[in-house]
Design a protein around this motif. Structure first.
Motif, PDB file in Angstrom:
ATOM      1  N   LEU A  19      42.966  32.846  52.790  1.00  0.00           N
ATOM      2  CA  LEU A  19      42.643  34.152  53.378  1.00  0.00           C
ATOM      3  C   LEU A  19      43.874  35.044  53.536  1.00  0.00           C
ATOM      4  O   LEU A  19      43.819  36.231  53.189  1.00  0.00           O
ATOM      5  CB  LEU A  19      41.908  33.964  54.705  1.00  0.00           C
ATOM      6  CG  LEU A  19      40.555  33.235  54.605  1.00  0.00           C
ATOM      7  CD1 LEU A  19      39.868  33.185  55.967  1.00  0.00           C
ATOM      8  CD2 LEU A  19      39.641  33.868  53.563  1.00  0.00           C
ATOM      9  N   PRO A  20      45.028  34.529  54.013  1.00  0.00           N
ATOM     10  CA  PRO A  20      46.218  35.387  54.039  1.00  0.00           C
ATOM     11  C   PRO A  20      46.687  35.793  52.645  1.00  0.00           C
ATOM     12  O   PRO A  20      47.145  36.922  52.451  1.00  0.00           O
ATOM     13  CB  PRO A  20      47.276  34.518  54.735  1.00  0.00           C
ATOM     14  CG  PRO A  20      46.509  33.516  55.508  1.00  0.00           C
ATOM     15  CD  PRO A  20      45.286  33.237  54.692  1.00  0.00           C
ATOM     16  N   ALA A  21      46.583  34.871  51.682  1.00  0.00           N
ATOM     17  CA  ALA A  21      47.013  35.198  50.317  1.00  0.00           C
ATOM     18  C   ALA A  21      46.133  36.284  49.708  1.00  0.00           C
ATOM     19  O   ALA A  21      46.620  37.174  48.992  1.00  0.00           O
ATOM     20  CB  ALA A  21      47.002  33.949  49.448  1.00  0.00           C
ATOM     21  N   LEU A  22      44.837  36.244  50.003  1.00  0.00           N
ATOM     22  CA  LEU A  22      43.938  37.307  49.547  1.00  0.00           C
ATOM     23  C   LEU A  22      44.270  38.621  50.242  1.00  0.00           C
ATOM     24  O   LEU A  22      44.352  39.675  49.605  1.00  0.00           O
ATOM     25  CB  LEU A  22      42.486  36.916  49.829  1.00  0.00           C
ATOM     26  CG  LEU A  22      41.865  35.880  48.904  1.00  0.00           C
ATOM     27  CD1 LEU A  22      40.604  35.291  49.537  1.00  0.00           C
ATOM     28  CD2 LEU A  22      41.526  36.483  47.541  1.00  0.00           C
ATOM     29  N   ALA A  23      44.479  38.555  51.551  1.00  0.00           N
ATOM     30  CA  ALA A  23      44.757  39.774  52.317  1.00  0.00           C
ATOM     31  C   ALA A  23      46.048  40.441  51.860  1.00  0.00           C
ATOM     32  O   ALA A  23      46.149  41.678  51.848  1.00  0.00           O
ATOM     33  CB  ALA A  23      44.830  39.448  53.810  1.00  0.00           C
ATOM     34  N   GLY A  29      40.633  38.677  44.492  1.00  0.00           N
ATOM     35  CA  GLY A  29      39.341  38.029  44.685  1.00  0.00           C
ATOM     36  C   GLY A  29      38.677  37.640  43.391  1.00  0.00           C
ATOM     37  O   GLY A  29      38.123  36.534  43.266  1.00  0.00           O
ATOM     38  N   GLU A  30      38.745  38.516  42.404  1.00  0.00           N
ATOM     39  CA  GLU A  30      38.083  38.234  41.122  1.00  0.00           C
ATOM     40  C   GLU A  30      38.784  37.148  40.328  1.00  0.00           C
ATOM     41  O   GLU A  30      38.245  36.643  39.331  1.00  0.00           O
ATOM     42  CB  GLU A  30      37.974  39.501  40.287  1.00  0.00           C
ATOM     43  CG  GLU A  30      39.300  40.168  39.946  1.00  0.00           C
ATOM     44  CD  GLU A  30      39.733  41.200  40.967  1.00  0.00           C
ATOM     45  OE1 GLU A  30      40.488  42.122  40.581  1.00  0.00           O
ATOM     46  OE2 GLU A  30      39.325  41.094  42.144  1.00  0.00           O
ATOM     47  N   TRP A  47      35.962  39.608  50.360  1.00  0.00           N
ATOM     48  CA  TRP A  47      36.324  39.555  48.942  1.00  0.00           C
ATOM     49  C   TRP A  47      35.112  39.043  48.152  1.00  0.00           C
ATOM     50  O   TRP A  47      35.059  37.879  47.731  1.00  0.00           O
ATOM     51  CB  TRP A  47      37.538  38.638  48.729  1.00  0.00           C
ATOM     52  CG  TRP A  47      38.730  39.108  49.485  1.00  0.00           C
ATOM     53  CD1 TRP A  47      39.642  40.048  49.106  1.00  0.00           C
ATOM     54  CD2 TRP A  47      39.137  38.681  50.791  1.00  0.00           C
ATOM     55  NE1 TRP A  47      40.580  40.238  50.076  1.00  0.00           N
ATOM     56  CE2 TRP A  47      40.311  39.419  51.128  1.00  0.00           C
ATOM     57  CE3 TRP A  47      38.649  37.754  51.713  1.00  0.00           C
ATOM     58  CZ2 TRP A  47      40.963  39.236  52.344  1.00  0.00           C
ATOM     59  CZ3 TRP A  47      39.292  37.592  52.922  1.00  0.00           C
ATOM     60  CH2 TRP A  47      40.441  38.321  53.231  1.00  0.00           C
ATOM     61  N   PRO A  48      34.112  39.898  47.956  1.00  0.00           N
ATOM     62  CA  PRO A  48      32.851  39.458  47.341  1.00  0.00           C
ATOM     63  C   PRO A  48      33.005  38.962  45.908  1.00  0.00           C
ATOM     64  O   PRO A  48      32.112  38.281  45.395  1.00  0.00           O
ATOM     65  CB  PRO A  48      31.972  40.710  47.400  1.00  0.00           C
ATOM     66  CG  PRO A  48      32.932  41.856  47.543  1.00  0.00           C
ATOM     67  CD  PRO A  48      34.087  41.323  48.328  1.00  0.00           C
ATOM     68  N   ALA A  49      34.129  39.280  45.262  1.00  0.00           N
ATOM     69  CA  ALA A  49      34.319  38.822  43.880  1.00  0.00           C
ATOM     70  C   ALA A  49      34.751  37.353  43.803  1.00  0.00           C
ATOM     71  O   ALA A  49      34.773  36.778  42.710  1.00  0.00           O
ATOM     72  CB  ALA A  49      35.341  39.710  43.174  1.00  0.00           C
ATOM     73  N   VAL A  50      35.116  36.754  44.928  1.00  0.00           N
ATOM     74  CA  VAL A  50      35.493  35.337  44.915  1.00  0.00           C
ATOM     75  C   VAL A  50      34.293  34.512  44.481  1.00  0.00           C
ATOM     76  O   VAL A  50      33.187  34.660  45.014  1.00  0.00           O
ATOM     77  CB  VAL A  50      35.973  34.879  46.312  1.00  0.00           C
ATOM     78  CG1 VAL A  50      36.180  33.362  46.337  1.00  0.00           C
ATOM     79  CG2 VAL A  50      37.259  35.591  46.688  1.00  0.00           C
ATOM     80  N   ARG A  51      34.521  33.639  43.515  1.00  0.00           N
ATOM     81  CA  ARG A  51      33.441  32.775  43.019  1.00  0.00           C
ATOM     82  C   ARG A  51      33.448  31.456  43.773  1.00  0.00           C
ATOM     83  O   ARG A  51      34.506  30.880  44.021  1.00  0.00           O
ATOM     84  CB  ARG A  51      33.604  32.520  41.522  1.00  0.00           C
ATOM     85  CG  ARG A  51      33.296  33.753  40.659  1.00  0.00           C
ATOM     86  CD  ARG A  51      33.887  33.631  39.287  1.00  0.00           C
ATOM     87  NE  ARG A  51      35.348  33.738  39.352  1.00  0.00           N
ATOM     88  CZ  ARG A  51      36.150  33.694  38.299  1.00  0.00           C
ATOM     89  NH1 ARG A  51      35.648  33.502  37.096  1.00  0.00           N
ATOM     90  NH2 ARG A  51      37.457  33.816  38.455  1.00  0.00           N
ATOM     91  N   GLN A  52      32.263  30.959  44.085  1.00  0.00           N
ATOM     92  CA  GLN A  52      32.126  29.686  44.782  1.00  0.00           C
ATOM     93  C   GLN A  52      31.246  28.741  43.960  1.00  0.00           C
ATOM     94  O   GLN A  52      30.288  29.167  43.333  1.00  0.00           O
ATOM     95  CB  GLN A  52      31.538  29.899  46.175  1.00  0.00           C
ATOM     96  CG  GLN A  52      32.399  30.807  47.038  1.00  0.00           C
ATOM     97  CD  GLN A  52      32.201  30.553  48.511  1.00  0.00           C
ATOM     98  OE1 GLN A  52      32.040  29.425  48.953  1.00  0.00           O
ATOM     99  NE2 GLN A  52      32.225  31.622  49.298  1.00  0.00           N
ATOM    100  N   THR A  53      31.602  27.460  43.995  1.00  0.00           N
ATOM    101  CA  THR A  53      30.914  26.500  43.138  1.00  0.00           C
ATOM    102  C   THR A  53      31.008  25.100  43.730  1.00  0.00           C
ATOM    103  O   THR A  53      31.839  24.838  44.603  1.00  0.00           O
ATOM    104  CB  THR A  53      31.550  26.507  41.727  1.00  0.00           C
ATOM    105  OG1 THR A  53      30.827  25.625  40.884  1.00  0.00           O
ATOM    106  CG2 THR A  53      33.011  26.078  41.764  1.00  0.00           C
TER     107      THR A  53
END
Length: 264
Positions: A19-23, A29-30, A47-53
């Motif tokens: 989360l800090p690295a994204l911020a 995010g993508e 960051w809605p572009a983050v993919r989860q799997t």
């Protein structure tokens, strides 16, 4: 753009680092894929572009860098060919050589953050394999600086010791705080008040020490020289040999880390 995949990224440590690295824009995010047991992890909504799997193989196939943020005992369940990729491990007790053998990789970075990463206050020592590139090391430094302070070190023996000193350190401080709270309660102070007092003490004392130009030893000596109530307490602790149990705890934790690394 560096494409990062984090196995176990939905766990507390993965999110505390991500989360800090994204911020801060260290990763986009993508360009991030996170795997977890459920396939969905809270906390990434900004960051809605983050993919989860749930699929670690798919995650690895789309990543330039694969971070391993799982418990060491869960590592045997991860069977991937990560040759040609950078591996970043935040696991204790799993050596560079073992990571290389398991994942057929040569570019590897091991790091040891601590629980304060979620407050951007971790001290994170890290080391790189001989095949890691300058660009790999720059990425690691930027990534771990987002959640506190990063420090490159030279050997796995040092990392084993830092696993005790700073990796385990927040729990050791909590143990010291609990001892102070228990003593206050024994003297008749309400537990709730004692807990509030000690939490604030540790917060304020840590901030003062962090900002002081004096070393911790110099701070102690200054209070001893003042010869007041604090000096009386410090002298009693010294007479009870407070340093020995602390050293014993650090040695035990470091030995556990080193023994695990050698078993791999």
């Amino acid at each position: 753009m560096t494409r990062l995949g984090v196995i176990g990224g939905g766990g507390w440590l993965g999110k505390a680092l991500l989360l800090p690295a994204l911020a801060d824009g260290v990763i986009a995010g993508e360009a991030l894929t996170v795997s977890s047991r459920s396939g969905t992890a809270a906390g990434f909504a900004p960051w809605p572009a983050v993919r989860q799997t749930k699929d670690n193989a798919a995650l690895a196939g789309d990543a330039d860098v694969v971070m391993l943020s799982v418990r060491p005992q869960d590592l045997d369940a991860i069977t991937l060919d990560l040759s040609g990729k950078l591996i970043i491990s935040v696991m204790a007790m799993v050596s560079l050589d073992d990571l290389a053998a398991r994942f057929k990789a040569r570019r590897i970075i091991r790091a040891m953050p601590n629980a304060a990463a979620e407050k951007r206050l971790s001290f994170t020592p890290w080391l790189a394999s001989s095949d890691a590139t300058d660009a790999d090391c720059v990425f690691a430094e930027r990534f771990f600086n987002a959640s506190g302070q990063a420090q490159r070190i030279g050997t796995e023996a040092e990392l084993d010791y830092f696993t005790a000193l700073t990796g385990s350190g927040p729990a050791f401080l909590a143990a010291f705080a609990d001892a102070m709270i228990s003593d206050a309660v024994a003297k008749g102070i309400g537990r709730g008040i004692a807990e509030r007092a000690v939490r604030q003490l540790f917060l304020g004392g840590s901030a003062l020490m962090a900002d002081s130009e004096q070393t911790p030893a110099e701070i102690v000596q200054a209070f001893l020289d003042y010869a007041g109530t604090t000096a009386a307490g410090l002298e009693a602790m010294a007479a009870a040999d407070i340093r020995t149990p602390i050293a014993h705890g650090l040695r035990a934790a470091a030995a556990k880390a080193a023994a695990g690394t050698r078993k791999q």
